[in-house]
Design a protein around this motif. Structure first.
Motif, PDB file in Angstrom:
ATOM      1  N   MET A   1     -35.408 -15.993   9.045  1.00 30.85           N
ATOM      2  CA  MET A   1     -36.378 -16.125  10.130  1.00 30.85           C
ATOM      3  C   MET A   1     -36.124 -15.017  11.143  1.00 30.85           C
ATOM      4  O   MET A   1     -34.973 -14.755  11.518  1.00 30.85           O
ATOM      5  CB  MET A   1     -36.245 -17.484  10.823  1.00 30.85           C
ATOM      6  CG  MET A   1     -37.220 -17.674  11.992  1.00 30.85           C
ATOM      7  SD  MET A   1     -37.052 -19.295  12.799  1.00 30.85           S
ATOM      8  CE  MET A   1     -35.560 -19.035  13.779  1.00 30.85           C
ATOM      9  N   VAL A   2     -37.195 -14.373  11.584  1.00 34.15           N
ATOM     10  CA  VAL A   2     -37.138 -13.381  12.657  1.00 34.15           C
ATOM     11  C   VAL A   2     -37.914 -13.963  13.826  1.00 34.15           C
ATOM     12  O   VAL A   2     -39.134 -14.151  13.733  1.00 34.15           O
ATOM     13  CB  VAL A   2     -37.730 -12.035  12.223  1.00 34.15           C
ATOM     14  CG1 VAL A   2     -37.677 -11.033  13.369  1.00 34.15           C
ATOM     15  CG2 VAL A   2     -36.999 -11.486  11.002  1.00 34.15           C
TER      16      VAL A   2
ATOM     17  N   ASP B   1     -38.309 -21.755  23.471  1.00 32.29           N
ATOM     18  CA  ASP B   1     -37.899 -20.360  23.319  1.00 32.29           C
ATOM     19  C   ASP B   1     -37.003 -20.180  22.095  1.00 32.29           C
ATOM     20  O   ASP B   1     -36.600 -21.129  21.426  1.00 32.29           O
ATOM     21  CB  ASP B   1     -37.241 -19.831  24.596  1.00 32.29           C
ATOM     22  CG  ASP B   1     -35.893 -20.490  24.891  1.00 32.29           C
ATOM     23  OD1 ASP B   1     -35.349 -21.185  24.017  1.00 32.29           O
ATOM     24  OD2 ASP B   1     -35.382 -20.290  26.013  1.00 32.29           O
ATOM     25  N   GLY B   2     -36.712 -18.921  21.797  1.00 36.65           N
ATOM     26  CA  GLY B   2     -35.923 -18.614  20.612  1.00 36.65           C
ATOM     27  C   GLY B   2     -34.495 -19.121  20.677  1.00 36.65           C
ATOM     28  O   GLY B   2     -33.898 -19.464  19.652  1.00 36.65           O
ATOM     29  N   TYR B   3     -33.925 -19.174  21.882  1.00 33.70           N
ATOM     30  CA  TYR B   3     -32.570 -19.729  22.039  1.00 33.70           C
ATOM     31  C   TYR B   3     -32.550 -21.198  21.632  1.00 33.70           C
ATOM     32  O   TYR B   3     -31.692 -21.655  20.875  1.00 33.70           O
ATOM     33  CB  TYR B   3     -32.123 -19.627  23.494  1.00 33.70           C
ATOM     34  CG  TYR B   3     -31.834 -18.248  24.000  1.00 33.70           C
ATOM     35  CD1 TYR B   3     -31.093 -17.342  23.261  1.00 33.70           C
ATOM     36  CD2 TYR B   3     -32.283 -17.846  25.253  1.00 33.70           C
ATOM     37  CE1 TYR B   3     -30.812 -16.071  23.741  1.00 33.70           C
ATOM     38  CE2 TYR B   3     -32.014 -16.579  25.749  1.00 33.70           C
ATOM     39  CZ  TYR B   3     -31.278 -15.704  24.986  1.00 33.70           C
ATOM     40  OH  TYR B   3     -31.006 -14.456  25.478  1.00 33.70           O
ATOM     41  N   THR B   4     -33.509 -21.966  22.151  1.00 29.22           N
ATOM     42  CA  THR B   4     -33.556 -23.397  21.864  1.00 29.22           C
ATOM     43  C   THR B   4     -33.845 -23.639  20.391  1.00 29.22           C
ATOM     44  O   THR B   4     -33.249 -24.526  19.761  1.00 29.22           O
ATOM     45  CB  THR B   4     -34.627 -24.079  22.731  1.00 29.22           C
ATOM     46  OG1 THR B   4     -34.362 -23.794  24.111  1.00 29.22           O
ATOM     47  CG2 THR B   4     -34.623 -25.586  22.527  1.00 29.22           C
TER      48      THR B   4
ATOM     49  N   LEU C   1     -32.754 -12.863  16.008  1.00 23.92           N
ATOM     50  CA  LEU C   1     -33.564 -12.869  17.226  1.00 23.92           C
ATOM     51  C   LEU C   1     -34.048 -11.452  17.507  1.00 23.92           C
ATOM     52  O   LEU C   1     -33.291 -10.487  17.395  1.00 23.92           O
ATOM     53  CB  LEU C   1     -32.748 -13.413  18.403  1.00 23.92           C
ATOM     54  CG  LEU C   1     -32.381 -14.900  18.288  1.00 23.92           C
ATOM     55  CD1 LEU C   1     -31.518 -15.337  19.465  1.00 23.92           C
ATOM     56  CD2 LEU C   1     -33.627 -15.778  18.185  1.00 23.92           C
ATOM     57  N   HIS C   2     -35.309 -11.354  17.884  1.00 22.70           N
ATOM     58  CA  HIS C   2     -36.011 -10.066  17.990  1.00 22.70           C
ATOM     59  C   HIS C   2     -36.733 -10.050  19.322  1.00 22.70           C
ATOM     60  O   HIS C   2     -37.676 -10.804  19.519  1.00 22.70           O
ATOM     61  CB  HIS C   2     -36.997  -9.988  16.820  1.00 22.70           C
ATOM     62  CG  HIS C   2     -37.707  -8.689  16.680  1.00 22.70           C
ATOM     63  ND1 HIS C   2     -39.070  -8.611  16.447  1.00 22.70           N
ATOM     64  CD2 HIS C   2     -37.270  -7.411  16.702  1.00 22.70           C
ATOM     65  CE1 HIS C   2     -39.427  -7.352  16.320  1.00 22.70           C
ATOM     66  NE2 HIS C   2     -38.353  -6.594  16.483  1.00 22.70           N
TER      67      HIS C   2
ATOM     68  N   PHE D   1     -29.168  -9.788  16.358  1.00 20.06           N
ATOM     69  CA  PHE D   1     -30.209  -9.492  17.342  1.00 20.06           C
ATOM     70  C   PHE D   1     -30.679  -8.068  17.122  1.00 20.06           C
ATOM     71  O   PHE D   1     -29.871  -7.152  16.927  1.00 20.06           O
ATOM     72  CB  PHE D   1     -29.686  -9.637  18.763  1.00 20.06           C
ATOM     73  CG  PHE D   1     -30.593  -8.999  19.788  1.00 20.06           C
ATOM     74  CD1 PHE D   1     -31.725  -9.657  20.215  1.00 20.06           C
ATOM     75  CD2 PHE D   1     -30.324  -7.736  20.291  1.00 20.06           C
ATOM     76  CE1 PHE D   1     -32.582  -9.066  21.137  1.00 20.06           C
ATOM     77  CE2 PHE D   1     -31.174  -7.134  21.213  1.00 20.06           C
ATOM     78  CZ  PHE D   1     -32.303  -7.810  21.634  1.00 20.06           C
ATOM     79  N   ILE D   2     -31.990  -7.856  17.152  1.00 19.67           N
ATOM     80  CA  ILE D   2     -32.540  -6.503  17.134  1.00 19.67           C
ATOM     81  C   ILE D   2     -33.601  -6.398  18.214  1.00 19.67           C
ATOM     82  O   ILE D   2     -34.332  -7.346  18.492  1.00 19.67           O
ATOM     83  CB  ILE D   2     -33.133  -6.118  15.759  1.00 19.67           C
ATOM     84  CG1 ILE D   2     -34.114  -7.177  15.253  1.00 19.67           C
ATOM     85  CG2 ILE D   2     -32.034  -5.894  14.745  1.00 19.67           C
ATOM     86  CD1 ILE D   2     -34.765  -6.801  13.934  1.00 19.67           C
TER      87      ILE D   2
END
Length: 307
Positions: A235-236, A245-248, A266-267, A287-288
């Motif tokens: 998953m990106v 959000d992506g953190y959660t 995470l992008h 992370f990118i």
């Protein structure tokens, strides 16, 4: 106004608190807009602008700020509305997106509010395909529209979306066809860029608009007794998204034993102030920063080779 400026300078140093802080502003008229404080470097009165002949009409000029030259875009023109006429009383919000600095000309800056991502919602249905919103919320019984800055930047200064020739071997390209990748991003233009890049690599792409939608999808897969790894290679996910959000999203995935081993990247365009410790804390694999097609394709290609 001094209080707002001081608050911006302080809060742009905060990353990874798993919340959204919005800088509220107006362009023309009464409508209130919001921009994530984590993207804001500075707010100042509109400086003297030097017009660049032949530039995009949205770019009102460039300003010399802190020993650098920064393009200044009119937020009104950028969102398909009337441009600002009174530059003497206008403000510029200096932002950093995808490693680049630019300013947005606005009519007035109000205050900063601290909100939970659950209070941020996708734009209402019927807004139209060409809208410039990633989300909406309500503050003091008034609708606040959160601008899709990535769409504006893509229109004003298009970036290269092609993978460099020779970066991906034919073997990887052929192997990629057997894999599927889940991408999660609230920006329509970002979803298109990522999808186009990964489809050129060879993988099948499934896209979701926000973290909650992605979580419900992944949870349903787990409830059926399937391994996420058997459905998606990886998953990106964006970090800043309405609803969740992506953190959660990553934290929930890591807390569910049925999803153990699922590869999460995470992008984000939060490249300038991004706190890598937070990525490690929530358990993401990597992370990118947005958006470099070679970096993104290279990351996915490595995953293809390891599967």
């Amino acid at each position: 106004m001094a209080g707002v400026l001081d608050a911006v300078n302080q809060r742009t140093q905060l990353v990874g608190a798993n919340r959204l802080e919005l800088l509220l502003f107006r362009v023309n008229g009464r409508q209130v807009y919001g921009i994530n404080v984590f993207k804001v470097k500075e707010v100042l009165q509109c400086p003297k602008l030097t017009v660049l002949p032949g530039s995009n009409p949205v770019v009102r000029g460039v300003a010399h700020i802190r020993s650098g030259t920064i393009p200044i875009m009119d937020m009104g023109l950028a969102t398909g509305n009337a441009g600002l006429s009174d530059l003497n009383n206008a403000f510029v919000i200096i932002t950093e997106y995808n490693g680049k600095t630019q300013g947005f000309l606005v009519g007035g800056v109000e205050r900063i509010i601290n909100m939970n991502w659950e209070e941020i919602h996708p734009p209402p249905r019927g807004t139209g395909k060409e809208h410039y919103l990633t989300a909406v919320t309500q503050v003091d019984k008034q609708m606040v529209e959160i601008i899709d800055v990535e769409k504006i930047l893509a229109e004003v200064s298009p970036i290269n979306e092609e993978i460099s020739a020779g970066l991906i071997s034919e073997e990887v390209h052929q192997r990629a066809k057997a894999h599927r990748v889940l991408i999660v991003d609230d920006s329509k233009i970002a979803r298109k860029q990522i999808t186009r890049c990964l489809e050129n690599l060879g993988v099948e792409v499934v896209s979701m608009n926000d973290g909650r939608q992605a979580w419900e999808h992944l949870y349903e897969i787990a409830e059926r007794g399937e391994r996420l790894q058997d459905v998606y290679m990886m998953m990106v996910s964006d970090i800043e998204m309405p609803e969740m959000d992506g953190y959660t999203l990553t934290t929930r995935i890591r807390a569910d034993s049925r999803m153990a081993g699922f590869h999460v990247v995470l992008h984000s365009s939060l490249s300038g102030v991004f706190n890598k410790a937070m990525v490690e804390k929530v358990g993401a694999d990597d992370f990118i920063a947005k958006f470099d097609p070679d970096v993104l394709a290279g990351q996915v290609a490595m995953r293809v080779q390891s599967c």
